[in-house]
Scaffold this active site. Sequence first.
Site, PDB file in Angstrom:
ATOM      1  CB  ALA A 268      14.599 -22.208  37.757  1.00 26.27           C
ATOM      2  CG  ASP A 269      12.440 -24.563  42.329  1.00 26.75           C
ATOM      3  OD1 ASP A 269      13.631 -24.912  42.266  1.00 26.75           O
ATOM      4  OD2 ASP A 269      11.999 -23.873  43.247  1.00 26.75           O
ATOM      5  CG  ASN A 270       7.176 -25.563  39.034  1.00 25.82           C
ATOM      6  OD1 ASN A 270       7.620 -25.957  40.103  1.00 25.82           O
ATOM      7  ND2 ASN A 270       6.021 -24.936  38.947  1.00 25.82           N
TER       8      ASN A 270
END
Length: 379
Positions: free
Chosen positions: A164-166
């Site tokens: 999700a971060d990336n």
Amino acid sequence: MHDVLAGQLVLELGTMVTAPLAGMMLSDMGARVIKVELPETGDPFRAHGGGRYSPPFVAYNRGKESVQLDLRSPEGLANLKRLLERADVVLENFRPGVMEKMGLDNATLRALNPRLVRASITGFGQDGPYKDRPSYDSVPLALSGLSSLILDPEDPRMSGPTIADNITGMYAVQGILGALLRRTRDGQGGHVEVNMLEAAISFMPDAFAQYSRAGIVSGPETRVRISQAYTLRAKDGLLVTVHFSSVQKFWEGLLKVINRADLASDERFATPAARTRNYPELRQILMDVFATRNRDEWVTALAAEGVPGAPVNRVDEVADDPQVRHMGTFVRTEHPTMGEVIGIKSPIRLNGQRRDNPPPPPVLNADAEAIAAEFGFQN
């Protein structure tokens, strides 16, 4: 791609992963990125594992300049405004309302610099019942349903890289590029908003299409059954991945590789639909066969028959893969005080070109003196 954004100034107010990844991608495309860091500690990711130049920080911060500003002080805020007056993009991943509390709402930013593109990354959006909740990678993965496609329901252990971060950082870059392109038409900046929950949902459109169109609630094996993808253990204990989808020639090639022509007439596996239904049975057959030869033998045999497959490389094996070496994916740079830094080049090329030698990540406050002189900072 190394000069697509040449002349563009990006201020990165973000920490950890989402905004730093977006800033690094913009730098890879030629933008000048000034990372505005917290007093004393800088980006908290600097200290992961000790010191101020940790592997997680190095992973997301190449090609940037660093300056520390105390945005809680009048002087620090005034200096930030000097930067904002000349910036093209300001990139932040504060919680909703933080920029406004600093006196940097959209109206104020437009007054300072009408051409400025503000990009805000949040966990759950600027409003709504979850807007004030803290968010790290695994939280939007769970809420979005993406974790249900990854976790073994019988043994639900978290594993794997940040997803999700990336992908949120990547969507932010897409929005920023769109805003910059629109600015060429109307001369106006704008406010790009991206949140981790929607980014995670957008990352798996097939699962929602399966549900809305066919009533199928996807689970960890749904896609791999349909795709006919397998990971199998070879005789030497190493892993091989095979992915032959519904393409008949790949199925026929696999049967040649494993010397099991009899499976072609087995009604359980005669069609793609049958192989999808009987995925566990076919998987067990393939596991038994692949246990008879070593990994590299299987990889060579699959390639000879044109069957999609590959060794499951460990992280320490990837750089030595022949194709990865040929592409020159990894780059070594020398930092004057931190020594050799190994990074990953941008995978995007334009006319065969990309940034081959990006500067290594900066040490904390490395560019303060030069930036202060250039922008006329207050002391």
